[in-house]
Design an enzyme around this catalytic site. Structure first.
Site, PDB file in Angstrom:
ATOM      1  N   GLN A 166       0.845  -1.202   0.000  1.00 18.55           N
ATOM      2  CA  GLN A 166       0.000   0.000   0.000  1.00 18.55           C
ATOM      3  C   GLN A 166       0.869   1.236   0.000  1.00 18.55           C
ATOM      4  OE1 GLN A 166      -1.965  -0.759   4.009  1.00 18.55           O
ATOM      5  NE2 GLN A 166      -1.368   1.342   4.302  1.00 18.55           N
ATOM      6  N   GLY A 167       0.492   2.203  -0.819  1.00 18.78           N
ATOM      7  CA  GLY A 167       1.276   3.430  -0.937  1.00 18.78           C
ATOM      8  C   GLY A 167       0.473   4.618  -0.444  1.00 18.78           C
TER       9      GLY A 167
ATOM     10  N   SER B 155       1.382   6.684   3.025  1.00 22.01           N
ATOM     11  CA  SER B 155       2.181   7.702   3.713  1.00 22.01           C
ATOM     12  C   SER B 155       3.238   8.299   2.797  1.00 22.01           C
ATOM     13  CB  SER B 155       2.884   7.088   4.922  1.00 22.01           C
ATOM     14  OG  SER B 155       1.953   6.660   5.872  1.00 22.01           O
TER      15      SER B 155
ATOM     16  N   GLU C 173      -8.830  -1.609   8.642  1.00 26.31           N
ATOM     17  CA  GLU C 173      -7.592  -1.888   9.363  1.00 26.31           C
ATOM     18  C   GLU C 173      -7.827  -1.841  10.868  1.00 26.31           C
ATOM     19  OE1 GLU C 173      -4.375   0.789   8.433  1.00 26.31           O
ATOM     20  OE2 GLU C 173      -2.898  -0.759   8.934  1.00 26.31           O
TER      21      GLU C 173
ATOM     22  N   ASN D 181      -1.033   5.762  18.455  1.00 28.41           N
ATOM     23  CA  ASN D 181      -1.967   5.731  19.583  1.00 28.41           C
ATOM     24  C   ASN D 181      -2.420   7.128  20.014  1.00 28.41           C
ATOM     25  OD1 ASN D 181      -1.905   3.006  19.493  1.00 28.41           O
ATOM     26  ND2 ASN D 181      -1.156   2.703  21.576  1.00 28.41           N
ATOM     27  N   GLU D 182      -1.579   8.129  19.754  1.00 24.55           N
ATOM     28  CA  GLU D 182      -2.001   9.495  20.071  1.00 24.55           C
ATOM     29  C   GLU D 182      -3.248   9.857  19.241  1.00 24.55           C
ATOM     30  OE1 GLU D 182       1.149   8.621  19.508  1.00 24.55           O
ATOM     31  OE2 GLU D 182       1.943   8.910  21.525  1.00 24.55           O
TER      32      GLU D 182
END
Lengths: 401, 381, 401, 381
Positions: free
Chosen positions: A126-127, A129, A244, A387-388
């Protein structure tokens, strides 16, 4: 209320367990035991075996070749797979790309791509980021300009998981520079063998490679490889990322890691007694096992009623807790190993991969892979939406803050 | 109470910082750690030349008139730059030599300080899980000499050492021996740790040494070993403090420059508060380093003989190590987390900070070992 | 570097210790042992004894009757006082109000008020917070309107510590409604016996009373009671709060609490052995003792060089850590008591004060006051600027974020 | 797997909520807890009348056909409103009665369910620090009857009870007796806990009872006691879950309404993330409650006889209690902290939530006790 597995589910578990025992090749099991990232050949072989049984794609709808299991049974299946040290089936194609294709793709696209995913022949990356845009997809800059029947792709992606093993990449690109950032994004399927693509592996702190940078320089992509409509890529990406998050928080993997940790603790010695009998160690282990039980039942609550929006709220919690738990288990396993937990274990310099038959490691057999895992798990609280980000999401959507 | 460095101590700090800035930048470091043993032999020669190897030794012991403070100053600066040299092990070794009542051993101090003799100290026992107090290696008297058998682990620098200092138990209590690294019966198994330091498992199979290999024995052996452990722990923790500081400020700088959703990360209150907690852990570690240095000074003033001071030093050093282990993991993890993906790559220093702190937590006893040692020392057990 | 007490400091400690041993009345020591908020009579008696020695106001400059000790010696003095279970001298007057008076007040004001504070005769309260404006002083609404030679005060204050014992209150009021919020604030000294003042005690979760609401209805205050200049109250308040933060983080008190905790652990039994021998308890205690040592040396670093601005930075850290540590010590002491740690212990219904001679508590002697302390300590991370405010301050001033 | 309440279970939840809304608002509560014993006797009569006291008991045991699930539903709603009634103790007591093989004991179930007989269960042993497995109270046979001596602590509701159920050890193993609260040799010392519940220390000085006071003995006594402990723990934890939820949402509402520096507290990211962590703890507790309810059902399906199911129940319940203790303290502390000054006053419910959770952590074993019991049960010890 009936908060335990039904008799039918228990029978299902036995069926799955028997199938794996009968069909999982020994050499695959042995390599998976060390829990390095599984190699593509092993994943493909096992996927093909499962495909013959109709089980390779548990999450797919029946019409595309899924087995039509309930959420609870998908969970049981995953748990039995992990428990038996079966290699994981690749996730990017089956769990992220395929749902987008069978939901938004054309018939031709489905016919062309889904069978290869189901059988394990085709691997996907997957592209999403880009450098400078981690969790902030709207600011992506890789562009695809229409040129006749083709798009011309230029730009750079990063954190491309397993890209160095993949055949195809599901790429988010900017096809319109004029409109609002989120509206100008489209999804393209790109053959990684296309000229102009450079894959650069990124070495991580465990000295292994799972992620990559991908560079695109005037890469020509047929226009028919556009998924759905131009400009709708943002919608597809959100759909994909939702999938996801609603996974199992890796509980089956964590439970397997705990079994491995117990095995280590039974073999290691502290003050002349098995580590398993050390009160402080047992307390830590108990706390981890209890947290895992809690997480498992939170996941089962989601899966027992997948379409209840209240349960979807819980899904965002389990990502946070699940990722932290994976770190704690890996660290306690490393601690349990004692001095050997500090050793780097590479088969060849700078990359762990298949381990040579004559390799004589400076750690006991039961400790192979442990220190690399303890290091690599630092990433679990970062990838898939740090997680933030998850905590902010929880505060907004569940708590209404 | 004076917490400021003297001008002499400040000069040492400056000289180490000049070295790390000029000769140990990130690229040089990566070249060095990819070499054999993860080091460039020229660097140790610099250490010797600039007097760092004897800076922490009193003049009467042949050193340059310093104490644990000088070693801490050096270690902290080395830690900031992640210098991959076994300085804390050197501190253990030279303190063992300096504690010896035997002239043959004392004569080794000078060549070691000069970098001419390389020496390792086998402070970890195989199977003891970092608890250096558990010594299963045995010695027997053999005429005028001794025979030593046992297994040591995590011996940093052993592969290039001329001598390995080995604690062992036997008739007469705890003894420490200086054993030639290439003596018959000594087997080395080299491997690399997560922080790129190179260590060896050292197996001793009835290794025969002459009588003059004895460093110290009995009460003298106990005192020498305790002093070496505590002085090495101080250096180790001072190094960890430097590494924590480097991780903290690198993270601060990253937060100031990096934006997400068009806002600098530094503006996120959650990250601000977590950075404040990291800073608190760093400052508490620094405070306990001062406390341990005071205790080490007091113990050394008595020549390390008064057991009440040795016990106070043990408590102070274990307090420092317990805090360092704990704080190091916390700071290392948070630095990675706040960097996000880039934090877990091999390419950036951040993951190396974490790995170094991860390893230090386990060297010479983890938090649990030192909480227990602290409690015992405080209660006078 | 010489990071340990000098010989002179060690001698000073012995002098202080001997003085307390010779001069602290037994009945005071006994009541302080239980660590309820000391009563005013005990505080006053002890303050007068110290005043004769010239030691009642360790923090004051020599010219106003302070002993002129270094920061380190003030710390040693406080430590010895706590160690000996001497009642604390009241803080509001001596440590908060007096520094404002001798720094900004008129000569007449100094002559009138400082002697009473120094001798322990006059007790002070502070009137800062208002309902709806906790840490946000700029929004205060209590007003003082000039009426000839007097101010007419109307409004309400809250969280007024020890107000029910005090003679005077240091009051922040709004004297100008037109200018910017921070510029319209002034400081007034108000006699709490003035007509129109109502003091309402606020019961806290320990069932005791330390804080109050104070209501002002047309209270007349002589204009000469204005501190310094009109409109400068904001400056004085900031000065006062800075003094509040640069204290000792209560380390001497925490060390005394730890000594008490050790005493409890030596007397309590777990599984047939002294609790002190329980490995998990010892680990928790060791961690607390180590954190206290670290905090103590952080405080000593500040005090060894009080005027170094870098050290002032550390002061904001020790408030956070010190307040959390006090909670942990109190909770571990309560846990150490076992079942008795759950009992409420009041001499008369709803307020703990002096305990009657014939009182037969349902907890052992060594456990008196512990459960109330465990409860009340929840406030330490809130008062004096909540830890959330402190962390933001650290991030800004020390880390430059 | 079904996690939804049945319509019948939902109806019970609704009836409890109606009670707490209409008859147990904050002012009524404060009046009740300031009365003698901290309760209004009329409330228990409502419990009986609405069938809550037998809702968790199977029909064959004389109850209304429910299980631990119904008790949990009731306890959770009571916990939300901080209802100060010894419901968990009632669950222990009625389960002990229902486990008895003796007709004389079984006959007591109905008057207890009707609220006519008040019954307390002495589950804590004085000096055992909450570890209910340590029973030092002794019984001896005395003709057809028994003599019992010992000391129990934290017996909630003892002051108004007709009978106290007392576990004791003796020849024949663990036995449980139903002892009249006013029998000779029974001494009660009443006091109040931090959460305003009223308890007694109960001293038994050679208390003589007839043979029909025996509830169960030996293997039957063990099973009865284990079932009562586990069922009571589930009710206790369900109540704590309700209290945590109340504290969480009250804090959420406070953050939304309260401003500081002209910004709603809800906008501060630090508070958002800490609220998310509180929510996670609450949801993990809820998940373990479900898990424990499943285990309790399985054990009850076997009549509580199969030791493998009893052991699985012990593991599941201890997991729940360990998490509840831990989460309760965390949520209680954070709720106070986010409220600031007002959070530590007696006037607001927040400090009462905290005090209740603080007490529950210690009742019937704290986190440490249950981590150890969990580990033992899991490993089949």
């Amino acid at each position: 209320m009936q908060p335990s597995f039904s008799d039918g589910d228990k029978e299902f578990r036995q069926t799955v367990r028997a199938f794996i025992a009968d069909n999982l090749p020994d050499d695959l099991r042995r390599r998976a035991r060390w829990d390095y990232h599984p190699n593509r050949e092993d994943q493909a072989r096992w996927c093909a075996i499962l495909d013959k049984q109709g089980w390779s794609m548990p999450h797919w709808p029946r019409e595309f070749g899924g087995p039509g299991w309930s959420g609870i049974r998908k969970y049981i299946f995953e748990e039995e797979m992990r428990r038996a040290y079966a290699p994981t089936v690749d996730r990017i194609g089956p769990e992220l790309v395929a749902p987008v294709l069978y939901t938004f793709g054309s018939e031709a696209m489905k016919a062309r791509f889904l069978p290869g995913i189901r059988s394990g022949e085709t691997f996907w990356a997957q592209g999403f980021s880009e450098p400078g845009a981690g969790s902030d997809l709207a600011s992506l800059r890789t562009r695809a300009d229409r040129d006749g029947d083709e798009y011309l792709v230029n730009g750079q992606k990063t954190w491309t998981t397993e890209g160095h093993h993949a055949d195809w990449i599901f790429l988010l690109v900017r096809t319109d520079q004029e409109v609002k950032p989120q509206q100008g994004i489209s999804a393209l399927l790109v053959d990684l063998k296309s000229p102009g693509i450079t894959m650069r592996p990124i070495r991580t702190l465990d000295e292994g490679v799972t992620v990559n940078e991908v560079f695109f320089e005037d890469v020509r992509v047929p226009a028919e490889n556009l998924v759905g409509e131009e400009g709708a890529g943002w919608t597809y990406a959100k759909f994909l990322l939702t999938n996801e998050r609603t996974n199992s928080a890796e509980v089956p993997h964590t439970k397997r890691d705990i079994a491995q940790l117990r095995d280590i603790a039974a073999r290691e010695v502290k003050n002349g007694r098995p580590l398993m009998e050390d009160p402080e160690f047992r307390r830590k282990l108990a706390r981890i096992e209890i947290d895992t039980l809690a997480l498992e039942f939170a996941v089962l609550r989601v899966l027992s009623n997948e379409h209840d929006p209240e349960n979807a709220n819980i899904a965002s919690l389990v990502k946070v807790r699940g990722s932290e738990l994976r770190q704690r288990v890996a660290e306690l396993a490393d601690e349990a190993l004692g001095d050997a937990g500090l050793a780097v274990l590479t088969s060849k310099e700078g990359e762990h991969g298949p381990i040579a038959e004559d390799f004589d490691p400076p750690v006991p057999e039961h400790g192979i892979g442990i220190s690399a895992k303890a290091m690599f798990r630092r990433a679990t609280t970062i990838y898939g939406g740090a997680n933030e980000i998850q905590r902010t999401l929880i505060a907004r959507t569940v708590l209404g803050l | 109470m004076i917490f400021e460095l003297t001008p002499e101590q400040q000069a040492i700090a400056d000289s180490v910082r000049r070295f790390t800035e000029r000769e140990y930048d990130w690229d040089s470091r990566m070249r060095a750690i990819r070499g054999s043993e993860g080091r460039d032999p020229a660097h140790w020669a610099v250490f010797a030349e600039l007097g760092w190897l004897g800076a922490g030794l009193p003049e009467e012991a042949g050193g340059f008139g310093g104490s644990a403070i000088e070693n801490a100053v050096i270690a902290q600066e080395l830690g900031k730059a992640l210098v991959n040299e076994p300085f804390a092990v050197h501190v253990a070794a030279i303190n063992l030599l300096a504690s010896s009542p035997h002239a043959a051993i004392a004569e080794m101090i000078e060549p070691v300080m000069m970098g001419e003799t390389r020496i390792a100290a086998a402070m970890h026992e195989a199977g003891a899980r970092g608890d250096f107090r558990m010594i299963a290696t045995r010695f027997d008297r053999n005429g005028d000499g001794f025979t030593i058998s046992g297994a040591k682990s995590l011996v940093e620098g052993a592969a290039s050492a001329d001598l390995i200092l080995v604690p062992a138990m036997g008739d007469g209590g705890l003894a420490v021996f200086a054993i030639p690294a290439r003596a018959n019966g000594v087997a080395l198994r080299p491997y690399r740790l997560l922080d790129n330091s190179h260590v060896c498992d050292v197996t001793l199979d009835e290794v025969a040494v002459a009588g003059d290999a004895l460093v110290a024995m009995g009460d003298e052996g106990e005192l020498a070993f305790a002093r070496a452990v505590d002085e090495a722990l101080i250096a180790l923790c001072a190094g960890a403090l430097g590494t924590m500081e480097a991780a903290l400020w690198a993270t601060r700088d990253y937060l100031l420059t990096r934006t997400q959703f068009r806002v600098p990360l530094a503006n996120f209150q959650v990250l601000q508060h977590r950075m404040a907690d990291m800073l608190i852990e760093v400052e508490m570690t620094r405070s306990l380093l001062f406390h341990a240095l005071g205790a080490a000074q007091a113990a050394m003033a008595d020549g390390g003989i008064a057991s009440v001071d040795a016990s106070a030093r043990a408590a102070a050093v274990s307090a420092l190590k317990a805090q360092t282990g704990h704080a190091g993991l916390h700071v290392g993890r948070e630095a990675i987390q706040m960097h996000g993906g880039i934090g877990v790559t091999e390419e950036l220093a951040i993951s190396h900070h974490y790995r170094r702190l991860f390893v230090i937590n386990r060297l010479l006893g983890d938090e649990a070992v030192h909480l227990e040692r602290f409690a015992k020392a405080v209660d006078g057990e």
